[in-house]
Enzyme design. Sequence first.
Site, PDB file in Angstrom:
ATOM      1  N   ARG A   1       0.709  -1.374  -0.133  1.00  0.00           N
ATOM      2  CA  ARG A   1      -0.161   0.446   0.215  1.00  0.00           C
ATOM      3  C   ARG A   1       0.598   1.319  -0.290  1.00  0.00           C
ATOM      4  O   ARG A   1       0.688   2.477  -0.821  1.00  0.00           O
ATOM      5  CB  ARG A   1      -1.189   0.019   1.331  1.00  0.00           C
ATOM      6  CG  ARG A   1      -2.222  -1.385   1.420  1.00  0.00           C
ATOM      7  CD  ARG A   1      -2.643  -0.442   2.393  1.00  0.00           C
ATOM      8  NE  ARG A   1      -4.021  -1.423   1.895  1.00  0.00           N
ATOM      9  CZ  ARG A   1      -5.104  -1.859   2.238  1.00  0.00           C
ATOM     10  NH1 ARG A   1      -4.910  -0.991   3.274  1.00  0.00           N
ATOM     11  NH2 ARG A   1      -6.437  -2.257   1.993  1.00  0.00           N
TER      12      ARG A   1
ATOM     13  N   LYS B   1     -20.990 -12.470   4.628  1.00  0.00           N
ATOM     14  CA  LYS B   1     -22.282 -11.636   5.235  1.00  0.00           C
ATOM     15  C   LYS B   1     -22.654 -11.533   3.512  1.00  0.00           C
ATOM     16  O   LYS B   1     -22.546 -10.673   3.003  1.00  0.00           O
ATOM     17  CB  LYS B   1     -21.896 -11.522   5.754  1.00  0.00           C
ATOM     18  CG  LYS B   1     -21.777 -11.539   7.255  1.00  0.00           C
ATOM     19  CD  LYS B   1     -21.653 -10.362   8.124  1.00  0.00           C
ATOM     20  CE  LYS B   1     -20.911 -10.850   9.841  1.00  0.00           C
ATOM     21  NZ  LYS B   1     -20.416  -9.343  10.208  1.00  0.00           N
TER      22      LYS B   1
ATOM     23  N   GLY C   1     -14.302  -2.346   0.640  1.00  0.00           N
ATOM     24  CA  GLY C   1     -15.777  -1.711   1.221  1.00  0.00           C
ATOM     25  C   GLY C   1     -15.633  -0.970   0.119  1.00  0.00           C
ATOM     26  O   GLY C   1     -16.762  -0.253  -0.437  1.00  0.00           O
TER      27      GLY C   1
ATOM     28  N   GLY D   1     -10.461  -6.804  -0.360  1.00  0.00           N
ATOM     29  CA  GLY D   1     -10.609  -6.947   0.539  1.00  0.00           C
ATOM     30  C   GLY D   1     -10.112  -8.699   0.576  1.00  0.00           C
ATOM     31  O   GLY D   1      -8.961  -9.277  -0.126  1.00  0.00           O
TER      32      GLY D   1
HETATM   33  P1  AMP Z   1     -15.882 -11.440   3.437  1.00  0.00           P
HETATM   34  O1  AMP Z   1     -15.210 -10.490   4.423  1.00  0.00           O
HETATM   35  O2  AMP Z   1     -17.473 -11.042   3.493  1.00  0.00           O
HETATM   36  O3  AMP Z   1     -15.629 -11.647   2.425  1.00  0.00           O
HETATM   37  O4  AMP Z   1     -16.027 -12.645   4.045  1.00  0.00           O
HETATM   38  C1  AMP Z   1     -14.243 -13.078   4.236  1.00  0.00           C
HETATM   39  C2  AMP Z   1     -14.293 -14.047   5.084  1.00  0.00           C
HETATM   40  O5  AMP Z   1     -15.306 -15.385   4.497  1.00  0.00           O
HETATM   41  C3  AMP Z   1     -13.313 -15.506   4.723  1.00  0.00           C
HETATM   42  O6  AMP Z   1     -12.257 -15.072   5.995  1.00  0.00           O
HETATM   43  C4  AMP Z   1     -14.023 -16.383   4.280  1.00  0.00           C
HETATM   44  O7  AMP Z   1     -12.588 -16.987   5.854  1.00  0.00           O
HETATM   45  C5  AMP Z   1     -15.340 -16.696   5.170  1.00  0.00           C
HETATM   46  N1  AMP Z   1     -16.066 -17.769   4.565  1.00  0.00           N
HETATM   47  C6  AMP Z   1     -16.299 -18.028   3.257  1.00  0.00           C
HETATM   48  N2  AMP Z   1     -16.525 -18.820   2.910  1.00  0.00           N
HETATM   49  C7  AMP Z   1     -17.200 -19.785   3.707  1.00  0.00           C
HETATM   50  C8  AMP Z   1     -17.692 -20.513   4.614  1.00  0.00           C
HETATM   51  N3  AMP Z   1     -18.078 -22.104   3.945  1.00  0.00           N
HETATM   52  N4  AMP Z   1     -18.122 -21.125   5.859  1.00  0.00           N
HETATM   53  C9  AMP Z   1     -17.446 -19.953   6.613  1.00  0.00           C
HETATM   54  N5  AMP Z   1     -16.920 -18.747   6.360  1.00  0.00           N
HETATM   55  C10 AMP Z   1     -16.239 -18.406   4.753  1.00  0.00           C
END
Ligand code: AMP
Length: 417
Positions: free
Chosen positions: A35, A223, A398, A375
């Site tokens: 960065r 999420k 984000g 991300g």
């Molecule tokens: P996000 O910040 O919403 O992009 O989420 C990223 C996170 O989602 C990473 O730390 C992954 O380990 C987690 N992740 C992806 N697939 C799964 C899953 N099937 N179950 C639990 N965590 C997950």
Amino acid sequence: MLTVENLPNLQGKKVYVRVDFNVPHKGAVISDDNRIRAAIPTIAALLKKGARVVLMSHLGKVDWKKFKKGEKTKEEIDAQMEKNNLEIAVEPLKAHISAAMGREVAVSFCPENRGPALKAAVEALRDGEILLAQNTRYQAGEEKNDPELAAEWASLVDVFVMDAFGSAHRAHASTVGVPSILKEQGKLVALGYLMIKEVENLSRCVEVKPEDRPYVAILGGLKVSDKIKVIDSLLKKCDYIIIGGAMAYTFKKALGESIGSSYCEEASLDYAKKCLEEAKGRIILPVDSVITDSFEPVEGRKIEVVSAIPEGFEGVDIGPKSAEKFADIISKAKMIFWNGPMGVFEQEEFQAGTKAVCVAIKNLEGKAFTVCGGGDSASAVKQFGYKDSFSHVSTGGGASLEMIENDGHLPGVDILR
Ligand code: AMP
């Protein structure tokens, strides 16, 4: 929009440069200074024009929200901001800035980011020198876009340059407050090189041209609620939305499928149903999953590949049939926007799905425009060695999602228009 490139001669001018130096680090040890390196072209161009550069960045989090909620006392917050708390103090960045400049450029550090000490440090700058000020978040007013704080910062400088894409979706004092005041005063505000690249590439994913179709979005991660607005927006723009990661299980449950104890957002089930109806077959979900009976990597845990997930198991990656199905859709795309890993890529056993998407996108090289929206998916792409296979890997997770959601608008960009 004015850019760093077309700013005039800046001899004698003090330039506030908002950078995103929120680097991964442990104490004073910075594990990845990408960065910092990414902002060097902008800083170098300003110095070449004779500017006196004041660098402002955030690093980590100061618990102001907990203070506001009464969960932390002012003493605890003050203690967090002690100079020796190297999790948030930005001084260790100074050596990396000096090293990255690659030549003899004077870089100084001011442990304050307000008041007489900062003013004196800015006044002491000479043409072609850099001052790094303390973490912007040491001020409670930063995240609230406090007008007094913004006015004080604006009073120190003549020009504002925005190069912090990762913070451009936040209307903070350092991203929006300062440029809005300087603009009102008829002073120059401009985009840095990093911002130009991000805005150009992500705008293409917002204003879709016929030659960019089929346009395929790939969403993953944890999420649904974080990505609700982006799904709505992508449904209007994309030909297909592939959904993997934990997010997929909320959609599968909404279809009445068995998901065992996979991560699921009950509150988003109705939304997921609505999306599936509206999409009319354009949302593509996994058809099989890698499952485990223990998320924690304990010895002897069971790992299997199934299409229907039994109780006591959770889905932690897409399965091989899904990877094949996703790769087939990706192979026909002319444009890709990807945000969120397909599984728990932090654990080796659950990386295959995310790697399969990387390979499918690599196979598009030279045939399609491909963007990884920052991300965790950007971390995965880098970790697996596919960064150079993408047309663009964004530095802001984000920010890139919000840019898509809001049809190309971000507070930190709009203020410079
Ligand atoms: P996000 O910040 O919403 O992009 O989420 C990223 C996170 O989602 C990473 O730390 C992954 O380990 C987690 N992740 C992806 N697939 C799964 C899953 N099937 N179950 C639990 N965590 C997950």
